[in-house]
Design an enzyme around this catalytic site. Structure first.
Site, PDB file in Angstrom:
ATOM      1  N   THR A 229      13.527  21.775  74.753  1.00 29.02           N
ATOM      2  CA  THR A 229      12.871  21.717  76.067  1.00 29.02           C
ATOM      3  C   THR A 229      12.204  20.347  76.208  1.00 29.02           C
ATOM      4  O   THR A 229      10.974  20.243  76.204  1.00 29.02           O
ATOM      5  CB  THR A 229      11.819  22.835  76.195  1.00 29.02           C
ATOM      6  OG1 THR A 229      10.969  22.809  75.021  1.00 29.02           O
ATOM      7  CG2 THR A 229      12.431  24.201  76.317  1.00 29.02           C
TER       8      THR A 229
ATOM      9  N   THR B 254       9.275  26.274  73.166  1.00 29.80           N
ATOM     10  CA  THR B 254       7.967  26.055  73.790  1.00 29.80           C
ATOM     11  C   THR B 254       8.179  25.857  75.286  1.00 29.80           C
ATOM     12  O   THR B 254       8.937  24.977  75.690  1.00 29.80           O
ATOM     13  CB  THR B 254       7.306  24.804  73.180  1.00 29.80           C
ATOM     14  OG1 THR B 254       7.210  25.014  71.767  1.00 29.80           O
ATOM     15  CG2 THR B 254       5.933  24.551  73.773  1.00 29.80           C
TER      16      THR B 254
ATOM     17  N   LEU C  83       1.331  25.842  73.999  1.00 31.97           N
ATOM     18  CA  LEU C  83       1.060  24.497  74.516  1.00 31.97           C
ATOM     19  C   LEU C  83      -0.353  24.058  74.152  1.00 31.97           C
ATOM     20  O   LEU C  83      -0.593  22.915  73.759  1.00 31.97           O
ATOM     21  CB  LEU C  83       1.193  24.473  76.046  1.00 31.97           C
ATOM     22  CG  LEU C  83       2.593  24.409  76.641  1.00 31.97           C
ATOM     23  CD1 LEU C  83       2.512  24.318  78.153  1.00 31.97           C
ATOM     24  CD2 LEU C  83       3.362  23.212  76.093  1.00 31.97           C
TER      25      LEU C  83
ATOM     26  N   ASP D  98      25.346  27.652  68.575  1.00 31.95           N
ATOM     27  CA  ASP D  98      24.967  26.382  69.195  1.00 31.95           C
ATOM     28  C   ASP D  98      26.197  25.837  69.909  1.00 31.95           C
ATOM     29  O   ASP D  98      27.334  26.084  69.489  1.00 31.95           O
ATOM     30  CB  ASP D  98      24.491  25.389  68.117  1.00 31.95           C
ATOM     31  CG  ASP D  98      23.584  24.321  68.695  1.00 31.95           C
ATOM     32  OD1 ASP D  98      22.385  24.333  68.382  1.00 31.95           O
ATOM     33  OD2 ASP D  98      24.091  23.475  69.481  1.00 31.95           O
TER      34      ASP D  98
ATOM     35  N   PHE E 132       5.220  28.257  65.544  1.00 25.99           N
ATOM     36  CA  PHE E 132       4.140  27.338  65.167  1.00 25.99           C
ATOM     37  C   PHE E 132       4.455  26.542  63.899  1.00 25.99           C
ATOM     38  O   PHE E 132       3.581  25.863  63.369  1.00 25.99           O
ATOM     39  CB  PHE E 132       2.833  28.117  64.962  1.00 25.99           C
ATOM     40  CG  PHE E 132       2.312  28.731  66.237  1.00 25.99           C
ATOM     41  CD1 PHE E 132       1.605  27.954  67.146  1.00 25.99           C
ATOM     42  CD2 PHE E 132       2.542  30.064  66.538  1.00 25.99           C
ATOM     43  CE1 PHE E 132       1.125  28.498  68.333  1.00 25.99           C
ATOM     44  CE2 PHE E 132       2.071  30.621  67.727  1.00 25.99           C
ATOM     45  CZ  PHE E 132       1.353  29.838  68.625  1.00 25.99           C
TER      46      PHE E 132
ATOM     47  N   CYS F 129       7.389  17.145  69.564  1.00 26.40           N
ATOM     48  CA  CYS F 129       6.681  18.092  70.425  1.00 26.40           C
ATOM     49  C   CYS F 129       5.340  17.650  70.990  1.00 26.40           C
ATOM     50  O   CYS F 129       5.059  17.929  72.158  1.00 26.40           O
ATOM     51  CB  CYS F 129       6.530  19.412  69.695  1.00 26.40           C
ATOM     52  SG  CYS F 129       8.143  20.170  69.428  1.00 26.40           S
TER      53      CYS F 129
HETATM   54  P1  NAD Z   1      16.609  20.945  68.448  1.00 17.72           P
HETATM   55  O1  NAD Z   1      16.999  19.897  69.412  1.00 17.72           O
HETATM   56  O2  NAD Z   1      16.525  20.630  66.992  1.00 17.72           O
HETATM   57  O3  NAD Z   1      17.599  22.194  68.586  1.00 17.72           O
HETATM   58  C1  NAD Z   1      17.952  22.762  69.799  1.00 17.72           C
HETATM   59  C2  NAD Z   1      19.428  23.151  69.733  1.00 17.72           C
HETATM   60  O4  NAD Z   1      19.747  23.900  70.918  1.00 17.72           O
HETATM   61  C3  NAD Z   1      20.391  21.971  69.709  1.00 17.72           C
HETATM   62  O5  NAD Z   1      21.183  22.042  68.543  1.00 17.72           O
HETATM   63  C4  NAD Z   1      21.231  22.131  70.970  1.00 17.72           C
HETATM   64  O6  NAD Z   1      22.589  21.756  70.800  1.00 17.72           O
HETATM   65  C5  NAD Z   1      21.110  23.618  71.241  1.00 17.72           C
HETATM   66  N1  NAD Z   1      21.364  23.986  72.638  1.00 17.72           N
HETATM   67  C6  NAD Z   1      20.778  23.477  73.758  1.00 17.72           C
HETATM   68  N2  NAD Z   1      21.241  24.107  74.846  1.00 17.72           N
HETATM   69  C7  NAD Z   1      22.124  25.032  74.411  1.00 17.72           C
HETATM   70  C8  NAD Z   1      22.925  25.999  75.075  1.00 17.72           C
HETATM   71  N3  NAD Z   1      22.877  26.138  76.403  1.00 17.72           N
HETATM   72  N4  NAD Z   1      23.731  26.787  74.326  1.00 17.72           N
HETATM   73  C9  NAD Z   1      23.769  26.646  72.975  1.00 17.72           C
HETATM   74  N5  NAD Z   1      23.033  25.757  72.303  1.00 17.72           N
HETATM   75  C10 NAD Z   1      22.213  24.961  73.006  1.00 17.72           C
HETATM   76  O7  NAD Z   1      15.205  21.510  68.961  1.00 17.72           O
HETATM   77  P2  NAD Z   1      14.033  22.139  68.072  1.00 17.72           P
HETATM   78  O8  NAD Z   1      13.231  21.063  67.435  1.00 17.72           O
HETATM   79  O9  NAD Z   1      14.605  23.221  67.229  1.00 17.72           O
HETATM   80  O10 NAD Z   1      13.091  22.756  69.210  1.00 17.72           O
HETATM   81  C11 NAD Z   1      13.494  23.890  69.937  1.00 17.72           C
HETATM   82  C12 NAD Z   1      12.300  24.402  70.714  1.00 17.72           C
HETATM   83  O11 NAD Z   1      11.286  24.832  69.798  1.00 17.72           O
HETATM   84  C13 NAD Z   1      11.618  23.380  71.619  1.00 17.72           C
HETATM   85  O12 NAD Z   1      11.146  24.028  72.764  1.00 17.72           O
HETATM   86  C14 NAD Z   1      10.448  22.895  70.783  1.00 17.72           C
HETATM   87  O13 NAD Z   1       9.381  22.454  71.607  1.00 17.72           O
HETATM   88  C15 NAD Z   1      10.052  24.140  70.043  1.00 17.72           C
HETATM   89  N6  NAD Z   1       9.397  23.911  68.744  1.00 17.72           N
HETATM   90  C16 NAD Z   1       9.852  22.954  67.901  1.00 17.72           C
HETATM   91  C17 NAD Z   1       9.263  22.793  66.658  1.00 17.72           C
HETATM   92  C18 NAD Z   1       9.732  21.748  65.694  1.00 17.72           C
HETATM   93  O14 NAD Z   1       9.096  21.599  64.648  1.00 17.72           O
HETATM   94  N7  NAD Z   1      10.796  21.006  65.943  1.00 17.72           N
HETATM   95  C19 NAD Z   1       8.234  23.656  66.264  1.00 17.72           C
HETATM   96  C20 NAD Z   1       7.806  24.633  67.137  1.00 17.72           C
HETATM   97  C21 NAD Z   1       8.405  24.771  68.376  1.00 17.72           C
HETATM   98  C1  UGA Z   2       3.447  20.281  65.157  1.00 19.50           C
HETATM   99  C2  UGA Z   2       2.432  21.401  64.922  1.00 19.50           C
HETATM  100  O1  UGA Z   2       1.668  21.099  63.754  1.00 19.50           O
HETATM  101  C3  UGA Z   2       3.150  22.735  64.750  1.00 19.50           C
HETATM  102  O2  UGA Z   2       2.202  23.784  64.629  1.00 19.50           O
HETATM  103  C4  UGA Z   2       4.027  22.988  65.958  1.00 19.50           C
HETATM  104  O3  UGA Z   2       4.758  24.191  65.791  1.00 19.50           O
HETATM  105  C5  UGA Z   2       4.996  21.843  66.126  1.00 19.50           C
HETATM  106  O4  UGA Z   2       4.256  20.610  66.271  1.00 19.50           O
HETATM  107  C6  UGA Z   2       5.853  21.941  67.347  1.00 19.50           C
HETATM  108  O5  UGA Z   2       5.545  22.640  68.282  1.00 19.50           O
HETATM  109  O6  UGA Z   2       6.863  21.212  67.304  1.00 19.50           O
HETATM  110  P1  UGA Z   2       5.027  18.825  63.625  1.00 19.50           P
HETATM  111  O7  UGA Z   2       5.122  17.954  64.823  1.00 19.50           O
HETATM  112  O8  UGA Z   2       6.276  19.256  62.960  1.00 19.50           O
HETATM  113  O9  UGA Z   2       4.234  20.162  63.984  1.00 19.50           O
HETATM  114  O10 UGA Z   2       4.146  18.101  62.504  1.00 19.50           O
HETATM  115  P2  UGA Z   2       2.579  17.852  62.331  1.00 19.50           P
HETATM  116  O11 UGA Z   2       2.252  18.094  60.929  1.00 19.50           O
HETATM  117  O12 UGA Z   2       1.789  18.540  63.331  1.00 19.50           O
HETATM  118  O13 UGA Z   2       2.474  16.285  62.573  1.00 19.50           O
HETATM  119  C7  UGA Z   2       2.648  15.729  63.868  1.00 19.50           C
HETATM  120  C8  UGA Z   2       2.294  14.258  63.811  1.00 19.50           C
HETATM  121  O14 UGA Z   2       0.890  14.086  63.644  1.00 19.50           O
HETATM  122  C9  UGA Z   2       2.937  13.510  62.648  1.00 19.50           C
HETATM  123  O15 UGA Z   2       3.344  12.240  63.069  1.00 19.50           O
HETATM  124  C10 UGA Z   2       1.824  13.416  61.633  1.00 19.50           C
HETATM  125  O16 UGA Z   2       1.966  12.340  60.753  1.00 19.50           O
HETATM  126  C11 UGA Z   2       0.633  13.230  62.555  1.00 19.50           C
HETATM  127  N1  UGA Z   2      -0.662  13.611  61.944  1.00 19.50           N
HETATM  128  C12 UGA Z   2      -0.877  14.881  61.521  1.00 19.50           C
HETATM  129  C13 UGA Z   2      -1.679  12.658  61.831  1.00 19.50           C
HETATM  130  O17 UGA Z   2      -1.497  11.491  62.223  1.00 19.50           O
HETATM  131  N2  UGA Z   2      -2.862  13.024  61.290  1.00 19.50           N
HETATM  132  C14 UGA Z   2      -3.103  14.294  60.858  1.00 19.50           C
HETATM  133  O18 UGA Z   2      -4.237  14.564  60.383  1.00 19.50           O
HETATM  134  C15 UGA Z   2      -2.088  15.242  60.985  1.00 19.50           C
END
Ligand code: NAD
Ligand code: UGA
Length: 459
Positions: free
Chosen positions: A92, A132, A221, A35, A162, A276
């Site tokens: 993203t 994503t 998406l 990172d 996911f 997200c």
């Molecule tokens: P995050 O912000 O927690 O982590 C991303 C990390 O990437 C940061 O620590 C940042 O410093 C680092 N970074 C950015 N540009 C960089 C570079 N050029 N070189 C090195 N490091 C770099 O983000 P996240 O929540 O882990 O999400 C990452 C991706 O996964 C997003 O596209 C999000 O939509 C997707 N996603 C997130 C979740 C979730 O639950 N948070 C679930 C599924 C998918």
């Molecule tokens: C969501 C999806 O569930 C994951 O599959 C996906 O990978 C992720 O987004 C992502 O791409 O970041 P997350 O946002 O971590 O996961 O959590 P969720 O459990 O989906 O909850 C999202 C929001 O919806 C929360 O604020 C939760 O409280 C709310 N929620 C969820 C409701 O209000 N009602 C419900 O029945 C379920």
């Protein structure tokens, strides 16, 4: 290809847990998470109770694997050079400037990764989209890799994540499916097989889905949009329940018992949060519009509008009470966007609190896991629907250390996160024994007693 070394760029909520699980399940593979944020890397390498991501079960996995076959480093170039597979798990967010600002995904971090991989790689690599991304991003990544490198071959695969926060480890151990999208060329098929060979270590073969790249990118998406759509659907009905005497929890149960509909994601709330759903829906809307599909774009946009409506509606109900009763202070119970996470990105609490502050209310905030700094930063961040002066935040926001500390000081308590601590609290005993006329707005419908002072959604 035999995989000995994996690199993951991005040590965040996705990169950290997913790579920790790969390291645990594949002890023969060295996994290095890099990172650009040195502080984050230091925390991943620091005490197990202070890792930058809190997920039940994560610290234990990191403890088992760290410095054996799981490494956290800021030497990004070295990790790229050593790896056969490079995952890109960078953020993203929604674009803030330029074409598509406020809607489209900001791909600058992904593009920076692709450029760096192209520049420093000395042999062929498999590049995996873990972030994503808009459908057809792989095309752009391939272009960058080709343009910026020196005759090296790259295969770009889509492998969206996911996991949901708070249940990440369980989701990774027992994924509903693992989606891998690759090109139908000989090298594309081989690259997909390499990735399959990793997941096969713990995911049953029938749950590993191979598709074309665009289906994989778009499925991610679309999955998030459909999950968010269910929440907006039930939340929109909660408003109708309040007008008609129907009960939203009874409705959710009745609807969800239809096997074709299913019971998950039908729990009414003050509105969905998280990093997200909002950004992914806006991105989907933008993509539809850019292909001239205006009706499709409008359809998905409504999911986002209803979510704002629900957050505003909840805050307005508190403000309406202020018109009837003299109230000056509100306890905000819960800052995280859901329970069991320290993440507060896009939490409904932020918007609700700002609306209350704008109405001259003092707020006393308690969350068992989100730090004071995070809360204040969230409120001072100007990139949200409502903005308020920093001076108001400094004078009218108080961060409390416990549920009782918070509710003792206020006229109204609003439950915004469904923490177990709030569910288990003996609300009846408290209300029966307090001299205060405390009103409670349960934005999660977690309190299971009826009381004239408790307002629940959709009842
Ligand atoms: P995050 O912000 O927690 O982590 C991303 C990390 O990437 C940061 O620590 C940042 O410093 C680092 N970074 C950015 N540009 C960089 C570079 N050029 N070189 C090195 N490091 C770099 O983000 P996240 O929540 O882990 O999400 C990452 C991706 O996964 C997003 O596209 C999000 O939509 C997707 N996603 C997130 C979740 C979730 O639950 N948070 C679930 C599924 C998918
Ligand atoms: C969501 C999806 O569930 C994951 O599959 C996906 O990978 C992720 O987004 C992502 O791409 O970041 P997350 O946002 O971590 O996961 O959590 P969720 O459990 O989906 O909850 C999202 C929001 O919806 C929360 O604020 C939760 O409280 C709310 N929620 C969820 C409701 O209000 N009602 C419900 O029945 C379920």
């Amino acid at each position: 290809m035999i995989i000995n070394n994996i690199c993951c760029i991005g040590a965040g909520y996705v990169g950290g847990p997913t790579m920790a699980v790969i390291a645990l399940k594949c002890p023969e593979i060295n996994v290095t998470i890099v990172d650009k944020d040195q502080n984050k890397i230091d925390r991943w390498n620091g005490p197990f109770d202070n890792l930058p991501v809190y997920e039940p079960g994560l610290a234990e996995i990191v403890e088992k694997t760290r410095d054996k076959n799981l490494f956290f480093s800021s030497d990004i170039d070295l990790a790229i050079q050593k790896a056969e597979i490079i995952f890109m798990a960078v953020n993203t967010p929604t674009k803030k400037y330029g074409k598509g600002a406020g809607m489209a995904a900001d791909l600058s971090h992904i593009e920076a990764c692709a450029k760096r991989i192209a520049r420093v790689s000395k042999n062929d690599k498999i590049v995996v989209e873990k972030s994503t991304l808009p459908v057809r991003t792989a095309e752009k990544i391939k272009e960058i890799l080709k343009r910026e490198s020196n005759g090296i071959s790259f295969e770009v695969i889509s492998n969206p994540e996911f996991l949901a926060e708070g249940t990440a480890i369980n989701d990774l151990f027992k994924s509903d499916r693992v989606l891998i999208g690759g090109e139908q060329t000989l090298s594309g098929i081989k690259a997909v097989k390499s990735l399959v060979s990793i997941y096969e270590k713990w995911i049953p073969k029938e749950k590993i889905l191979e598709t074309n790249v665009w289906s994989s990118e778009l499925s991610k998406l679309a999955s998030n949009a459909m999950l968010a759509q269910r929440i907006s659907s039930i939340n929109s009905l909660s408003a109708l329940c309040e007008k008609t005497g129907a009960d939203i929890d009874e409705l959710s149960k009745a609807i969800g018992m239809d096997r074709r509909i299913g019971s998950d994601f039908l729990k009414t709330s003050v509105g969905f949060g998280g990093s997200c759903f909002k950004k992914d829906i806006l991105n989907l809307v933008y993509i539809c519009k850019s292909y001239g599909l205006d009706e499709v774009a409008d359809y998905w946009h409504q999911v986002y509008h209803i979510n704002n409506y629900q957050k505003n509606r909840f805050a307005r109900q508190i403000i309406d009470l202020k018109k009837k009763r003299n109230i000056s202070s509100v306890a905000i119970l819960g800052w995280a966007f859901k329970k069991n996470t320290n993440d507060s990105r896009e939490s409904a609490s932020i918007n609700v609190t700002k609306i209350l502050l704008n109405d001259n209310l003092k707020v006393f905030i308690y969350d068992p896991m989100v730090s004071r700094n995070n809360i204040i930063n969230d409120l001072k961040n100007i990139n949200s629907e409502t903005n308020i002066e920093n001076e108001i935040i400094d004078s009218n926001v108080f961060i409390e250390n416990s549920l009782l500390d918070a509710i003792e000081k206020v006229d109204v308590a609003a439950i915004l996160t469904e923490w177990d601590e709030f569910t288990k609290f003996d609300w009846k005993n408290y209300l029966d024994n307090t001299d205060k006329n405390l009103n409670i707005f349960d934005g999660r419908n977690i309190i299971d007693i009826e009381h004239k002072n408790i307002f629940k959604l959709g009842k």
